[in-house]
Write a protein that holds these residues in place. Structure first.
Motif, PDB file in Angstrom:
ATOM      1  N   GLU A  27       4.091  -4.697   4.867  1.00 16.80           N
ATOM      2  CA  GLU A  27       3.456  -5.573   3.868  1.00 16.80           C
ATOM      3  C   GLU A  27       2.725  -4.815   2.771  1.00 16.80           C
ATOM      4  O   GLU A  27       2.534  -5.342   1.677  1.00 16.80           O
ATOM      5  CB  GLU A  27       2.473  -6.526   4.565  1.00 16.80           C
ATOM      6  CG  GLU A  27       1.348  -5.806   5.290  1.00 16.80           C
ATOM      7  CD  GLU A  27       0.358  -6.762   5.929  1.00 16.80           C
ATOM      8  OE1 GLU A  27      -0.646  -6.290   6.485  1.00 16.80           O
ATOM      9  OE2 GLU A  27       0.600  -7.985   5.863  1.00 16.80           O
ATOM     10  N   ARG A  28       2.324  -3.559   3.026  1.00 21.67           N
ATOM     11  CA  ARG A  28       1.581  -2.807   2.028  1.00 21.67           C
ATOM     12  C   ARG A  28       2.469  -1.983   1.101  1.00 21.67           C
ATOM     13  O   ARG A  28       1.969  -1.302   0.215  1.00 21.67           O
ATOM     14  CB  ARG A  28       0.567  -1.861   2.697  1.00 21.67           C
ATOM     15  CG  ARG A  28      -0.447  -2.562   3.582  1.00 21.67           C
ATOM     16  CD  ARG A  28      -1.110  -3.717   2.878  1.00 21.67           C
ATOM     17  NE  ARG A  28      -1.829  -3.303   1.685  1.00 21.67           N
ATOM     18  CZ  ARG A  28      -2.310  -4.138   0.782  1.00 21.67           C
ATOM     19  NH1 ARG A  28      -2.074  -5.449   0.886  1.00 21.67           N
ATOM     20  NH2 ARG A  28      -2.958  -3.685  -0.269  1.00 21.67           N
TER      21      ARG A  28
ATOM     22  N   VAL B  88      -1.153   3.731   5.717  1.00 17.24           N
ATOM     23  CA  VAL B  88       0.137   3.084   5.450  1.00 17.24           C
ATOM     24  C   VAL B  88       1.276   4.093   5.558  1.00 17.24           C
ATOM     25  O   VAL B  88       2.323   3.821   6.164  1.00 17.24           O
ATOM     26  CB  VAL B  88       0.130   2.423   4.052  1.00 17.24           C
ATOM     27  CG1 VAL B  88       1.516   1.886   3.708  1.00 17.24           C
ATOM     28  CG2 VAL B  88      -0.900   1.307   4.000  1.00 17.24           C
TER      29      VAL B  88
ATOM     30  N   ASP C 229      -6.813   4.434   3.155  1.00 13.81           N
ATOM     31  CA  ASP C 229      -5.847   3.346   3.355  1.00 13.81           C
ATOM     32  C   ASP C 229      -4.430   3.814   3.068  1.00 13.81           C
ATOM     33  O   ASP C 229      -3.481   3.428   3.760  1.00 13.81           O
ATOM     34  CB  ASP C 229      -6.211   2.161   2.451  1.00 13.81           C
ATOM     35  CG  ASP C 229      -7.596   1.610   2.748  1.00 13.81           C
ATOM     36  OD1 ASP C 229      -8.026   1.720   3.913  1.00 13.81           O
ATOM     37  OD2 ASP C 229      -8.250   1.089   1.830  1.00 13.81           O
TER      38      ASP C 229
ATOM     39  N   VAL D  79       2.982   2.515  -2.510  1.00 16.31           N
ATOM     40  CA  VAL D  79       2.028   1.849  -1.621  1.00 16.31           C
ATOM     41  C   VAL D  79       0.992   1.116  -2.470  1.00 16.31           C
ATOM     42  O   VAL D  79       0.494   1.660  -3.464  1.00 16.31           O
ATOM     43  CB  VAL D  79       1.341   2.872  -0.691  1.00 16.31           C
ATOM     44  CG1 VAL D  79       0.283   2.197   0.179  1.00 16.31           C
ATOM     45  CG2 VAL D  79       2.374   3.576   0.175  1.00 16.31           C
ATOM     46  N   LYS D  80       0.640  -0.104  -2.089  1.00 16.95           N
ATOM     47  CA  LYS D  80      -0.312  -0.896  -2.859  1.00 16.95           C
ATOM     48  C   LYS D  80      -1.728  -0.327  -2.796  1.00 16.95           C
ATOM     49  O   LYS D  80      -2.515  -0.505  -3.726  1.00 16.95           O
ATOM     50  CB  LYS D  80      -0.321  -2.341  -2.358  1.00 16.95           C
ATOM     51  CG  LYS D  80       1.001  -3.086  -2.562  1.00 16.95           C
ATOM     52  CD  LYS D  80       0.908  -4.493  -1.991  1.00 16.95           C
ATOM     53  CE  LYS D  80       2.229  -5.238  -2.156  1.00 16.95           C
ATOM     54  NZ  LYS D  80       2.175  -6.595  -1.582  1.00 16.95           N
ATOM     55  N   ASP D  81      -2.071   0.323  -1.701  1.00 17.59           N
ATOM     56  CA  ASP D  81      -3.425   0.860  -1.522  1.00 17.59           C
ATOM     57  C   ASP D  81      -3.548   2.209  -2.227  1.00 17.59           C
ATOM     58  O   ASP D  81      -2.705   3.097  -2.036  1.00 17.59           O
ATOM     59  CB  ASP D  81      -3.734   1.031  -0.035  1.00 17.59           C
ATOM     60  CG  ASP D  81      -3.644  -0.281   0.722  1.00 17.59           C
ATOM     61  OD1 ASP D  81      -4.564  -1.094   0.612  1.00 17.59           O
ATOM     62  OD2 ASP D  81      -2.619  -0.484   1.401  1.00 17.59           O
TER      63      ASP D  81
ATOM     64  N   LYS E 238      -1.086   1.678  -7.936  1.00 16.39           N
ATOM     65  CA  LYS E 238      -0.377   1.922  -6.684  1.00 16.39           C
ATOM     66  C   LYS E 238      -0.106   3.418  -6.586  1.00 16.39           C
ATOM     67  O   LYS E 238      -0.201   4.139  -7.583  1.00 16.39           O
ATOM     68  CB  LYS E 238       0.933   1.134  -6.643  1.00 16.39           C
ATOM     69  CG  LYS E 238       1.789   1.311  -7.886  1.00 16.39           C
ATOM     70  CD  LYS E 238       2.833   0.237  -7.991  1.00 16.39           C
ATOM     71  CE  LYS E 238       3.561   0.344  -9.357  1.00 16.39           C
ATOM     72  NZ  LYS E 238       4.504  -0.748  -9.554  1.00 16.39           N
TER      73      LYS E 238
END
Length: 369
Positions: free
Chosen positions: A286-287, A325, A321, A314-316, A253
């Motif tokens: 959600e991210r 986000v 991406d 952030v997950k991305d 992440k």
């Protein structure tokens, strides 16, 4: 008269035999030359059919297509030369021609193996996705190097030179060579360290000091890195092996840290409301990784502002991406705080004391005029 007729008959017979030999040599050579592509195609098709679904069948067969065609040309020349030598040079030894053909065969085999090395590595990588791509590419290059060295040694032996004497000579000159090739040796060992330790592989996004980019290839001597300005940088392996490397591609992440500066006339209630609004934006996306630490708090009294600290993950990890986000969250924070607080910017307040206080209104009046 009879002797003359006998001589003419023998001469005619010799001429006819020579013509037959020349025509035969040309016919055999031309036939092999014309049919070489069809012969190679049939051999490759037969090899593919015999090997079945073996993963290396295709790269090996295609790697030998052109070398096999060249060897057939050499064979055609050998056949024609053999016929002519037997007819016109009866005492000539064909061993030299045999040696040349054998050396040609060795070169063609080595050529085919080198051609097939990289495609074979790619085929193995496709069949075994869990294999390290960098190791596969490096192994293909090592294989080419070993094939080249072995081919040279075999050719020297076929030429009639003493291999043991050559090796002894290389051993005596090894120290001089090693001293002259220290940088090359250090880069080679650096490449081995990169391969065994695996700090990165082809396709990884890395940082090493001021250098940042995507790894394109790893060779015996150097590593090629493509920067985000689309410039290719060739870095010696010894330099990378000794550097502290940050492998950004292995992030699970990505962290975002920023400061929001509010004006000093913002009340405590509004600061609390602003922190709650920012937390709501982070929790609503959600991210954003909810399992990691999320911070939106009043941090400190700045030189010209009341500072809020905002931190989240952030997950991305891909840059495109990640930026998308981050942009969405920034817009969300801006909309949530619109009309609630005012953002500060660097300012200075000048306070004049003593007798200068009376001069201040005059200055303001002059500025107003």
């Amino acid at each position: 008269m009879d002797d003359m007729i006998l001589f003419l008959m023998r001469f005619s017979s010799d001429i006819l035999a020579a013509a037959i030999a020349i025509v035969s040599a040309l016919a055999v050579s031309l036939l092999l030359f014309v049919l070489r592509k069809k012969i190679v195609g049939l051999l490759i098709a037969l090899a593919k059919k015999t090997a079945g679904r073996f993963v290396l069948t295709e790269p090996l067969a295609e790697g030998f297509r052109r070398p096999a065609s060249i060897f057939l040309i050499l064979t055609a020349g050998y056949a024609g030369a053999s016929i002519l030598c037997r007819r016109f040079l009866p005492g000539f030894s064909l061993e030299s021609l045999d040696t040349l053909l054998k050396m040609g065969l060795i070169v063609c085999i080595a050529w085919g193996l080198c051609n097939a090395a990289a495609p074979a590595a790619e085929a193995l990588q496709a069949a075994r996705p869990n294999w390290n791509q960098t190791v596969t590419v490096f192994a293909a290059r090592i294989a080419k190097l070993l094939i080249g060295i072995l081919t040279v040694v075999i050719l020297i032996d076929e030429a009639g030179y003493n291999i043991s004497g050559l090796i002894t000579g290389l051993g005596l000159g090894g120290l001089t060579f090693a001293l002259a090739a220290q940088d090359t040796a250090s880069n080679l060992f650096g490449g081995m360290v990169i391969i065994t330790d695996k700090p990165f592989q082809v396709g990884d996004w890395i940082q090493a000091g001021e250098l940042e980019g995507v790894v394109e290839s790893i060779s015996l001597r150097s590593t090629r890195i493509r920067t985000f300005k689309d410039m290719e940088i060739i870095v010696p392996n010894s330099t990378l092996a000794a550097a502290a490397i940050i492998n950004c591609s292995r992030m699970n992440k990505r962290k975002v840290e920023m400061a929001l500066t509010l004006t000093y006339d913002t009340s405590a209630e509004k600061i609390k409301a602003a922190c709650q609004a920012v937390r709501a934006v982070l929790e609503g996306h959600e991210r954003v990784d909810k399992d990691s630490l999320m911070v939106a708090a009043f941090n400190e009294f700045g030189a010209y502002s009341l500072d809020l600290t905002v931190s989240y993950f952030v997950k991305d990890t891909a840059f495109k991406d990640f930026i998308a986000v981050k942009e969405a969250i920034n817009f969300g924070i801006l909309e949530a705080l619109e009309g609630l607080v005012s953002f500060a910017y660097p300012t200075q307040q000048l306070i004049l004391g003593g007798n200068d206080k009376k001069a201040l209104p005059d200055c303001e009046d002059r500025l107003a005029d």
